[in-house]
Scaffold this motif. Structure first.
Motif, mmCIF file in Angstrom:
data_model
loop_
_atom_site.group_PDB
_atom_site.id
_atom_site.type_symbol
_atom_site.label_atom_id
_atom_site.label_comp_id
_atom_site.label_asym_id
_atom_site.label_seq_id
_atom_site.Cartn_x
_atom_site.Cartn_y
_atom_site.Cartn_z
ATOM 1 N N GLU A 88 6.325 -5.958 -21.805
ATOM 2 C CA GLU A 88 6.728 -7.099 -20.984
ATOM 3 C C GLU A 88 7.601 -6.650 -19.814
ATOM 4 N N ILE A 89 8.437 -5.650 -20.037
ATOM 5 C CA ILE A 89 9.320 -5.126 -18.990
ATOM 6 C C ILE A 89 8.530 -4.270 -17.999
ATOM 7 N N LEU A 90 7.619 -3.450 -18.500
ATOM 8 C CA LEU A 90 6.917 -2.490 -17.646
ATOM 9 C C LEU A 90 5.714 -3.069 -16.904
ATOM 10 N N ARG A 91 5.105 -4.128 -17.435
ATOM 11 C CA ARG A 91 3.895 -4.690 -16.821
ATOM 12 C C ARG A 91 4.113 -5.078 -15.344
ATOM 13 N N PRO A 92 5.163 -5.826 -14.992
ATOM 14 C CA PRO A 92 5.356 -6.157 -13.575
ATOM 15 C C PRO A 92 5.597 -4.920 -12.702
ATOM 16 N N ALA A 93 6.278 -3.929 -13.252
ATOM 17 C CA ALA A 93 6.512 -2.696 -12.494
ATOM 18 C C ALA A 93 5.190 -1.982 -12.232
ATOM 19 N N ALA A 94 4.302 -1.971 -13.215
ATOM 20 C CA ALA A 94 2.993 -1.337 -13.047
ATOM 21 C C ALA A 94 2.164 -2.085 -11.996
ATOM 22 N N GLU A 95 2.212 -3.415 -12.032
ATOM 23 C CA GLU A 95 1.462 -4.210 -11.048
ATOM 24 C C GLU A 95 1.994 -3.967 -9.640
ATOM 25 N N GLU A 96 3.307 -3.904 -9.488
ATOM 26 C CA GLU A 96 3.921 -3.633 -8.186
ATOM 27 C C GLU A 96 3.522 -2.251 -7.684
ATOM 28 N N LEU A 97 3.529 -1.271 -8.568
ATOM 29 C CA LEU A 97 3.156 0.085 -8.185
ATOM 30 C C LEU A 97 1.691 0.152 -7.774
ATOM 31 N N ARG A 98 0.811 -0.518 -8.502
ATOM 32 C CA ARG A 98 -0.606 -0.555 -8.117
ATOM 33 C C ARG A 98 -0.775 -1.152 -6.724
ATOM 34 N N SER A 99 -0.021 -2.185 -6.438
ATOM 35 C CA SER A 99 -0.080 -2.833 -5.121
ATOM 36 C C SER A 99 0.397 -1.878 -4.022
ATOM 37 N N ARG A 100 1.484 -1.170 -4.285
ATOM 38 C CA ARG A 100 2.000 -0.218 -3.287
ATOM 39 C C ARG A 100 1.029 0.933 -3.080
ATOM 40 N N ILE A 101 0.383 1.388 -4.161
ATOM 41 C CA ILE A 101 -0.602 2.466 -4.047
ATOM 42 C C ILE A 101 -1.784 2.003 -3.201
ATOM 43 N N ALA A 102 -2.257 0.787 -3.431
ATOM 44 C CA ALA A 102 -3.384 0.251 -2.655
ATOM 45 C C ALA A 102 -3.007 0.148 -1.175
ATOM 46 N N ALA A 103 -1.799 -0.310 -0.892
ATOM 47 C CA ALA A 103 -1.351 -0.422 0.502
ATOM 48 C C ALA A 103 -1.239 0.966 1.139
ATOM 49 N N ALA A 104 -0.711 1.924 0.392
ATOM 50 C CA ALA A 104 -0.586 3.285 0.916
ATOM 51 C C ALA A 104 -1.960 3.898 1.151
ATOM 52 N N GLN A 105 -2.909 3.636 0.254
ATOM 53 C CA GLN A 105 -4.271 4.153 0.408
ATOM 54 C C GLN A 105 -4.923 3.560 1.658
ATOM 55 N N ALA A 106 -4.732 2.267 1.880
ATOM 56 C CA ALA A 106 -5.297 1.626 3.076
ATOM 57 C C ALA A 106 -4.669 2.212 4.342
ATOM 58 N N SER A 107 -3.379 2.462 4.309
ATOM 59 C CA SER A 107 -2.698 3.075 5.454
ATOM 60 C C SER A 107 -3.237 4.472 5.724
ATOM 61 N N LEU A 108 -3.422 5.238 4.678
ATOM 62 C CA LEU A 108 -3.953 6.588 4.826
ATOM 63 C C LEU A 108 -5.358 6.563 5.419
ATOM 64 N N GLU A 109 -6.191 5.626 4.961
ATOM 65 C CA GLU A 109 -7.550 5.517 5.501
ATOM 66 C C GLU A 109 -7.527 5.189 6.994
ATOM 67 N N LEU A 110 -6.614 4.314 7.399
ATOM 68 C CA LEU A 110 -6.502 3.962 8.814
ATOM 69 C C LEU A 110 -6.072 5.178 9.629
ATOM 70 N N ILE A 111 -5.081 5.898 9.149
ATOM 71 C CA ILE A 111 -4.579 7.069 9.860
ATOM 72 C C ILE A 111 -5.644 8.163 9.920
ATOM 73 N N GLU A 112 -6.320 8.406 8.801
ATOM 74 C CA GLU A 112 -7.375 9.417 8.801
ATOM 75 C C GLU A 112 -8.523 9.004 9.721
ATOM 76 N N GLY A 113 -8.792 7.698 9.794
ATOM 77 C CA GLY A 113 -9.807 7.208 10.721
ATOM 78 C C GLY A 113 -9.431 7.537 12.155
ATOM 79 N N GLY A 114 -8.145 7.384 12.483
ATOM 80 C CA GLY A 114 -7.677 7.745 13.825
ATOM 81 C C GLY A 114 -7.765 9.235 14.076
ATOM 82 N N LEU A 115 -7.468 10.023 13.065
ATOM 83 C CA LEU A 115 -7.555 11.481 13.211
ATOM 84 C C LEU A 115 -8.995 11.944 13.386
ATOM 85 N N ASN A 116 -9.925 11.276 12.721
ATOM 86 C CA ASN A 116 -11.325 11.688 12.747
ATOM 87 C C ASN A 116 -12.138 11.010 13.846
ATOM 88 N N CYS A 117 -11.524 10.094 14.574
ATOM 89 C CA CYS A 117 -12.231 9.355 15.624
ATOM 90 C C CYS A 117 -12.589 10.291 16.783
#
Length: 159
Positions: A88-117
């Motif tokens: 019960e304590i860790l579940r919200p932390a895991a969900e928050e971390l998954r969300s931050r990972i997804a946001a970081a992955q999307a940011s990385l894809e955008l940056i790599e897209g700019g590098l590879n353009c």
């Protein structure tokens, strides 16, 4: 080991020695103690003495902080041995971390897209335009240009 590190009991550390061992300031350990995360022993002079359990506890706190947990969450975890409560304590932390990972992955894809353009102007890259279209979202009918009856894509036109 210095005599000041052992003075209050065999195998114990002073607050300064423990802090130095983990690269922390002594006020951090005092704060953790005030929050109930640490419970050091005391020598005859009232000075804090830290043993092997305290070393493990500080290492645990640091690992959990690196995992993104706050001190209050760490305190809650340390106060329970119940598996369901831990979940019960860790579940919200895991969900928050998954969300931050997804946001970081999307940011990385955008940056790599700019590098590879290969375009001179990055705003002309299909990847960049796709990201903009996703951010803008679907267009409302009011935003769409009026279609001419002679438009090739008009489905009301008869053959």
């Amino acid at each position: 080991m210095k005599s000041s590190e052992v003075g209050g009991g065999a195998g114990t550390l002073s607050i300064g020695a423990l802090a130095a061992r983990f690269g922390l300031a002594t006020h951090v350990l005092r704060h953790w103690e005030a929050m109930g995360l640490l419970h050091p022993g005391r020598d005859a002079g009232g000075r804090r003495r830290y043993g092997a359990d305290d070393l493990n506890r500080v290492a645990t706190i640091l690992v959990l902080k690196e995992a993104g947990l706050g001190l209050n969450t760490i305190g809650s975890l340390s106060a329970t041995v119940d598996r369901a409560t831990r979940h019960e304590i860790l579940r919200p932390a895991a969900e928050e971390l998954r969300s931050r990972i997804a946001a970081a992955q999307a940011s990385l894809e955008l940056i790599e897209g700019g590098l590879n353009c290969e375009y001179e102007d990055v705003t002309q890259c299909p990847n960049y335009r796709r990201h903009l279209a996703e951010r803008i979202g679907p267009r409302s009918p009011a935003d769409q240009p009026p279609q001419d009856a002679s438009c090739a894509g008009n489905s009301s036109r008869s053959s």
